[in-house]
Design a protein around this motif. Structure first.
Motif, short mmCIF file in Angstrom:
data_model
loop_
_atom_site.label_atom_id
_atom_site.label_comp_id
_atom_site.label_asym_id
_atom_site.label_seq_id
_atom_site.Cartn_x
_atom_site.Cartn_y
_atom_site.Cartn_z
N TYR A 17 4.07 3.53 -13.38
CA TYR A 17 4.95 2.93 -12.29
C TYR A 17 6.41 3.17 -12.30
O TYR A 17 7.18 3.08 -11.42
CB TYR A 17 4.23 2.06 -11.33
N SER A 63 -4.28 0.17 -2.86
CA SER A 63 -4.17 -1.21 -3.78
C SER A 63 -4.92 -2.24 -3.65
O SER A 63 -5.60 -3.13 -3.64
CB SER A 63 -2.72 -1.88 -2.97
N GLY A 82 2.17 6.02 -4.56
CA GLY A 82 0.82 6.88 -4.28
C GLY A 82 0.77 7.93 -3.26
O GLY A 82 0.52 9.20 -3.07
N ILE A 88 -0.93 -0.67 -14.46
CA ILE A 88 -0.15 0.66 -13.49
C ILE A 88 1.18 0.32 -13.69
O ILE A 88 2.23 1.56 -13.35
CB ILE A 88 -0.37 0.26 -12.04
N SER A 135 5.71 -2.64 -4.23
CA SER A 135 4.43 -2.43 -5.01
C SER A 135 4.71 -2.98 -6.08
O SER A 135 3.15 -3.88 -7.06
CB SER A 135 4.79 -0.65 -5.20
N ALA A 183 0.98 -1.37 -0.30
CA ALA A 183 0.40 -0.01 -0.31
C ALA A 183 1.15 1.25 0.07
O ALA A 183 0.38 2.05 -0.82
CB ALA A 183 -0.39 0.13 1.44
N1 TRP Z 1 -0.20 1.66 -3.05
C1 TRP Z 1 0.20 1.96 -3.62
C2 TRP Z 1 1.40 3.11 -3.70
O1 TRP Z 1 0.43 3.90 -2.68
C3 TRP Z 1 0.35 1.62 -5.25
C4 TRP Z 1 -0.12 0.39 -6.30
C5 TRP Z 1 -1.28 0.45 -6.54
C6 TRP Z 1 0.12 -0.51 -5.72
N2 TRP Z 1 -1.63 -0.84 -7.14
C7 TRP Z 1 -0.51 -1.58 -6.52
C8 TRP Z 1 1.13 -1.04 -4.85
C9 TRP Z 1 -0.79 -3.00 -6.35
C10 TRP Z 1 1.33 -2.37 -5.06
C11 TRP Z 1 -0.10 -3.11 -5.89
O2 TRP Z 1 2.23 3.45 -4.51
#
Ligand code: TRP
Length: 527
Positions: free
Chosen positions: A104, A225, A28, A100, A325, A24
């Motif tokens: 990402y 997430s 983000g 993503i 992540s 998480a």
């Molecule tokens: N939650 C992660 C963050 O805040 C980003 C993210 C989105 C993520 N979906 C995900 C991470 C799935 C791991 C898995 O940056």
């Protein structure tokens, strides 16, 4: 459930919490939250964000972790096990993570670059324009994206437990501490800090609108997430001994804290170093994807020599957080590819990493303005496009489906019985979801409140976004939303605290797939 413990399973609640928080907490929180806060009216956005976490995030998180745990399987199978017609829902869990990863890893690449460049001269570090010239270079960001993805692919081949659990156990607390320290330092910078905080903590609802509300909800899903099968996958590694409700709350609190503190750090330092940023047309683009990368280096530069070390530590840890992540994102997609195409794990991982890398190249170019900003999708740079599409369109769908699955498809019985959330509550408890005193509230939430809220915010958000077609005066929308929230609260209070007896017959109360002998005890408990 199954006697055989999953070999890669989480050993303890705390291990699970840390690992899930590891997924998480990431860009983000540090990158996304502050710049969206700047864009949508400071505390107005923060306020709605917190409401979204409370009313939607926690509930969807419990629903997803539980969906995973009851099936001990990947997302598609988890949905199929809940109801054989729901397999398609799992597809979102493959599509969203893949989308993503493509942007990402670009951000991950930037982070790697900022950690290795920590030891540059102070002038370079504190120059807000150096970020712009870095991302508009057509080659270097691509190189760093590749480095980032290669690191992720290498780690993922080590397996869930070793790779993720170990790393997060040490990393999460460490990252948390360093973010807190940076925030404390930034708060003590003196001149300008007050203006920064004013910008952050003074709500400006005129900038929010329903577009901002939708962005806040999307940000909550993204940051936790949710809505993409990740937490279902994590849940599938948990056993009965892990307390889902408490864990979910801890994960949400931790994740939100990191975001809020990151906001403190970033806005105080903008106030100090770039006070003009709060006016239009300054060098620091407050509302742009580069916010974190432009402001924090200035803080580090002001620390002199120590700053270089802090900068390195910070960006290295953010890199690792981003790695955890991306690893879990790759995990889900990999699981699917392995099962579908029957290829080896190693091959599947590499294949996916390669595909994502290829897609991430135009993403890099489009966000940095290389090639004169010619690369766009529907008028957005590709990074923003992928971010928007996943956060505000796909994830709400995913999260809604997981709530509806838990709220409507686990229990059996006539439609009329199923309308009653207390029927759901018992069916879920029968099924193995024990949330203690909050179980009833949860049942009402997953069944009605959360899915309806998601749908409302989505619809109003879309209406507001495509503004020309929207009615000029959206006040009625606030009235509807307020009324819904009030009604929801009423329903919760009624079912959870006042309506104690369930009036269905005993025979058809628990027509579950696997009735258990607990039935009797449960009905007896039902005073
Ligand atoms: N939650 C992660 C963050 O805040 C980003 C993210 C989105 C993520 N979906 C995900 C991470 C799935 C791991 C898995 O940056």
């Amino acid at each position: 459930m199954s006697e055989t413990k999953k070999k890669n399973g989480f050993a303890s609640s705390i291990g699970f919490i840390l690992a899930a928080a590891g997924s998480a907490v990431g860009l983000g929180n540090l990158w996304g939250f502050p710049y969206k806060t700047a864009k949508y009216g400071g505390a107005a956005f923060v306020f709605v964000y917190i409401l979204c976490v409370l009313f939607i995030g926690v509930v969807a998180l419990v629903a997803e972790v539980y969906l995973g745990r009851r099936s001990h399987a990947n997302t598609i199978t988890a949905y199929k096990k809940a109801n054989k017609n729901l397999g398609w829902a799992g597809m979102l869990a493959v599509i969203i993570p893949t989308f993503i990863i493509c942007y990402y890893s670009v951000l991950g690449g930037w982070t790697v670059r900022f950690s290795v460049n920590s030891f540059q001269s102070n002038e370079t570090l504190s120059n807000a324009n150096s970020f712009g010239s870095f991302i508009s270079n057509p080659y270097t960001p691509v190189l760093f994206t590749a480095i980032f993805l290669i690191m992720a692919a290498l780690i993922i081949m080590g397996g869930v437990k070793e790779g993720i659990e170990k790393a997060s156990k040490v990393l999460m607390p460490a990252l948390f501490i360093i973010v807190v320290l940076i925030a404390v330092y930034a708060l003590c910078l003196g001149e300008g800090v007050a203006e920064g905080l004013n910008f952050y903590l003074n709500p400006d609802f005129t900038k929010l609108g329903f577009e901002g509300v939708l962005a806040a909800m999307g940000q909550a899903f993204y940051s936790l997430s949710l809505g993409m099968g990740i937490m279902i996958a994590y849940g599938s590694y948990t056993g009965e001994e892990i307390k889902i409700g408490k864990s979910a709350i801890m994960i949400c609190v931790f994740d939100t804290l990191v975001a809020l503190i990151a906001g403190l750090a970033i806005f105080s330092s903008i106030g100090h170093f770039n006070p003009d940023a709060f006016k239009e047309g300054s060098g620091v683009a407050l509302q742009s994807v580069g916010l974190m990368y432009q402001t924090l280096p200035q803080v580090f530069a002001s620390l002199g020599g120590v700053g270089k070390v802090v900068s390195f530590l910070f960006f290295a840890m953010v890199t690792i957080a981003a790695l955890t992540s991306v690893i879990s994102l790759l995990e889900v997609a990999t699981q699917f590819v392995i099962q579908k195409f029957k290829i080896k794990r190693r091959k599947a991982t590499l294949l996916l990493a390669l595909i994502c890398f290829i897609v991430s190249i135009p993403v890099t170019w489009s966000v940095g303005g290389a090639f004169d900003g010619a690369i766009t999708l529907f008028g957005f740079d590709m990074l923003t496009f992928f971010d928007e599409i996943t956060n505000t369109a796909l994830m709400p769908v995913g999260a809604c489906i997981s709530c509806i699955t838990i709220g409507w498809f686990i229990e059996k019985g006539s439609f009329k019985q199923r309308m009653n959330p207390m029927h759901t509550y018992r069916a879920l408890e029968e099924d193995g979801l024990n949330l203690g005193a909050t179980g009833k509230i949860f049942a009402v939430m997953v069944k009605y409140v959360t899915p309806i809220l998601i749908m409302l915010l989505e619809v109003f958000g879309i209406i507001a976004k495509f503004g020309e077609y929207a009615p000029k005066n959206l006040n009625f929308v606030w009235v509807i939303l307020g009324a819904t929230l009030l009604m929801a609260t009423g329903i919760i209070v009624y079912f959870a605290f006042f309506r104690n007896s369930y009036t269905g017959t005993n025979e058809d109360e628990f027509l579950l797939e696997k009735p258990r002998d607990k039935t009797q005890t449960l009905s007896a408990q039902n005073k």
